[in-house]
Design an enzyme around this catalytic site. Sequence first.
Site, mmCIF file in Angstrom:
data_model
loop_
_atom_site.group_PDB
_atom_site.id
_atom_site.type_symbol
_atom_site.label_atom_id
_atom_site.label_comp_id
_atom_site.label_asym_id
_atom_site.label_seq_id
_atom_site.Cartn_x
_atom_site.Cartn_y
_atom_site.Cartn_z
ATOM 1 N N SER A 75 26.270 8.725 5.897
ATOM 2 C CA SER A 75 27.272 9.784 5.728
ATOM 3 C C SER A 75 26.666 11.141 5.376
ATOM 4 O O SER A 75 27.183 12.171 5.852
ATOM 5 C CB SER A 75 28.312 9.368 4.686
ATOM 6 N N ASP A 117 23.013 10.116 -11.528
ATOM 7 C CA ASP A 117 24.239 9.340 -11.426
ATOM 8 C C ASP A 117 25.275 10.179 -10.673
ATOM 9 O O ASP A 117 25.595 11.303 -11.074
ATOM 10 C CB ASP A 117 24.750 8.989 -12.825
ATOM 11 N N GLY A 118 25.788 9.637 -9.585
ATOM 12 C CA GLY A 118 26.678 10.407 -8.738
ATOM 13 C C GLY A 118 28.003 10.749 -9.387
ATOM 14 O O GLY A 118 28.580 11.814 -9.130
ATOM 15 N N GLU A 171 21.592 10.389 -5.353
ATOM 16 C CA GLU A 171 21.068 9.056 -5.050
ATOM 17 C C GLU A 171 20.081 8.659 -6.144
ATOM 18 O O GLU A 171 19.096 9.352 -6.375
ATOM 19 C CB GLU A 171 20.386 9.032 -3.683
ATOM 20 N N ASP A 228 31.119 6.344 -2.594
ATOM 21 C CA ASP A 228 30.760 5.194 -1.757
ATOM 22 C C ASP A 228 29.709 4.334 -2.462
ATOM 23 O O ASP A 228 28.600 4.161 -1.964
ATOM 24 C CB ASP A 228 30.238 5.713 -0.407
ATOM 25 N N HIS A 239 32.642 6.082 8.543
ATOM 26 C CA HIS A 239 32.028 7.250 9.169
ATOM 27 C C HIS A 239 32.931 7.892 10.221
ATOM 28 O O HIS A 239 32.911 9.115 10.400
ATOM 29 C CB HIS A 239 30.677 6.859 9.784
ATOM 30 N N HIS A 265 26.924 8.577 -3.833
ATOM 31 C CA HIS A 265 25.943 7.503 -3.597
ATOM 32 C C HIS A 265 25.433 7.661 -2.163
ATOM 33 O O HIS A 265 25.885 6.990 -1.240
ATOM 34 C CB HIS A 265 26.586 6.131 -3.794
#
Length: 261
Positions: free
Chosen positions: A97, A139-140, A115, A160, A19, A42
């Site tokens: 984030s 799905d990211g 997400e 991430d 971060h 994510h």
Amino acid sequence: MLSYQHLYHAGNLADVQKHALLAWMLEYLTQKDKPLTYIETHAGRGLYDLSSAEALKTGEAEKGIGALSKALPSSHPYARALARIRSENGPHAYPGSPLIAATLLRPQDQLHLAELHPQEHAALRQALRAPNVSIRRQDGFELAQSLCPPEPRRGLLLVDPSYEVKQDYDRIPKFLSAVAKKWNVGVLALWYPILTSGLHAPMLQALTRDHPEALRHEVRFPPIREGHRMVGSGLFVINPPWGLADEARRLDALFSKAKKR
């Protein structure tokens, strides 16, 4: 596949590394008046309560942001975002984030967040409500592929995953190479755990081979409990902003100072 919940780990040392560097990169990108795109594959729930039973059970936040927050300069964008979010949500609030990005970015910037976990997705929708934020239960990796190259073309992608799905280690190098070809001006940032098993090592070898100009920054820390496999965390950044290497060294000094206390 969807059992991971970051509430147990929010604010830990890995979060501080990720971060702090993310906040610095976003502030750097917003120095120009031109709008930008932020994509996160994510996203998690966005806002965490460090006084919750889940966070207190592991104690990771106390050894992370709890130990390092006083050493962080108040002028740092990470510190400023944390202070603003706590002023709005209470002293035990911790931003993920997506919320850090939403706090530091401007109304003309576009945020695209993915997400898959149903509860985390629902919590993220509660935490972030703004016209320039798009939140999808998708799905990211697929979301990022479908958006790239995004409009605006300037911007940052944060990858991430929890790495619960072991195939992610094989999938990520191919994914990032494909995105880099489509979005050659984008800052592409990947967070990864450093594991005693070395499971992350082949992925990093492939990434370093394919992107020799990328920035790789790692921090090491003791396992949070006996037998825990994670002993550090890393950030691999393709097209790193100018000055990021210097900022990473400043972060190293902050971690070193905290270890001596």
